[in-house]
Enzyme design. Structure first.
Site, PDB file in Angstrom:
ATOM      1  N   ASP A   1      75.593 -15.554  -4.901  1.00 26.79           N
ATOM      2  CA  ASP A   1      75.613 -14.361  -4.065  1.00 26.79           C
ATOM      3  C   ASP A   1      75.484 -13.150  -4.967  1.00 26.79           C
ATOM      4  O   ASP A   1      76.030 -13.118  -6.073  1.00 26.79           O
ATOM      5  CB  ASP A   1      76.859 -14.288  -3.180  1.00 26.79           C
ATOM      6  CG  ASP A   1      78.166 -14.266  -3.946  1.00 26.79           C
ATOM      7  OD1 ASP A   1      78.692 -13.165  -4.202  1.00 26.79           O
ATOM      8  OD2 ASP A   1      78.667 -15.356  -4.294  1.00 26.79           O
TER       9      ASP A   1
ATOM     10  N   GLU B   1      88.083  -8.561   2.527  1.00 23.91           N
ATOM     11  CA  GLU B   1      89.012  -8.730   1.412  1.00 23.91           C
ATOM     12  C   GLU B   1      89.857  -7.500   1.122  1.00 23.91           C
ATOM     13  O   GLU B   1      90.647  -7.500   0.183  1.00 23.91           O
ATOM     14  CB  GLU B   1      88.253  -9.155   0.159  1.00 23.91           C
ATOM     15  CG  GLU B   1      87.088  -8.259  -0.232  1.00 23.91           C
ATOM     16  CD  GLU B   1      86.308  -8.813  -1.407  1.00 23.91           C
ATOM     17  OE1 GLU B   1      86.842  -8.742  -2.532  1.00 23.91           O
ATOM     18  OE2 GLU B   1      85.180  -9.313  -1.198  1.00 23.91           O
TER      19      GLU B   1
END
Length: 250
Positions: A38, A126
């Site tokens: 990613d 997050e």
């Protein structure tokens, strides 16, 4: 060390450990899990054309964050991955302090549309921006539902265990595939909301290396083979995963 160097001696041992962790979806003990990275602008300008053929199966690419941020490398990465035959997916970094519907609309306008062989969209959760767990979950669910409506795919949730166990405990989230970050472990520990569902993607290091990328890069595996990854994409292409599919959560 080049963790996924196709001619490196470390590859077999690494894949063996990951195959064991991904065994729940593997059809055979010697079948390798699908491998991916990613990326965002933090990796700079990626040379997708330099990636060894067959060494990378998928790539999650940062598209947006908040209500107006667009990753400066999104276009290069989004088109570059596809040009060399790497299955691509787009992700959004979620800010709980911003309007979730506006964030979802911003993401959908940036990605525009998904091809049938693209991965489902992803929300990266997050941070809390000071939001309560209830407000955070409400915002995440609003983003998920809006993006699913706009792009026709049930999104994936990216998070990590400690954060999810404190803030993402609502069982409604378990209806979405999980991409879990967990480093230096043989297999990830599932957050409570997904305990009976399992994980689909695992980000197992943030310090990998790969041809064409000049900085450390996150490395990932899918919980199954390349063929099972392709089946997962087909299952989710119409939105909610068909419950009879073997790649769906139970």
């Amino acid at each position: 060390m080049r963790l996924f160097d196709p001619i490196g001696a470390s590859l077999a041992a690494t894949l063996c450990a990951l195959c064991l962790a991904a065994g729940a979806h593997a059809e055979a003990a010697d079948e390798e899990p699908a491998r991916g990275i990613d990326v965002s602008h933090y990796q700079g300008r990626i040379r997708w054309d330099l990636m060894p053929a067959g060494s990378l199966h998928f790539a999650f690419i940062k598209a947006t964050g908040g209500t107006h941020r667009v990753d400066p490398e999104f276009d290069n990465n989004w088109h570059g991955a596809r040009e060399v035959g790497i299955t691509r997916g787009a992700y959004h970094f979620f800010y709980a302090g911003d309007d979730p519907i506006a964030q979802a609309e911003h993401f959908a306008r940036t990605v525009i549309s998904l091809r049938p062989d693209d991965l489902p969209p992803v929300i990266d959760v997050e941070i809390t921006d000071g939001a309560t767990p209830e407000a955070l979950v409400d915002g995440v669910l609003a983003w998920l539902r809006t993006v699913e409506n706009r792009l026709g795919r049930r999104p994936i949730v990216y998070t990590y265990h400690a954060f999810a166990n404190q803030y993402l405990v609502d069982p409604r989230l378990s209806g979405y595939p999980l991409w879990i970050a967990a480093y230096d472990v043989r297999q990830p520990v599932l957050p409570a909301a997904w305990d009976d569902r399992g994980w689909h993607f695992w980000q197992h290091t943030h310090n990998g290396s790969f041809s064409g990328v000049n900085t450390p890069v996150d490395l990932n595996v899918f919980n199954g083979s390349l063929g099972q990854l392709q089946q997962f994409i087909r299952d989710y292409a119409g939105g909610a995963c068909p419950p009879e599919s073997p790649s769906c959560p139970p």
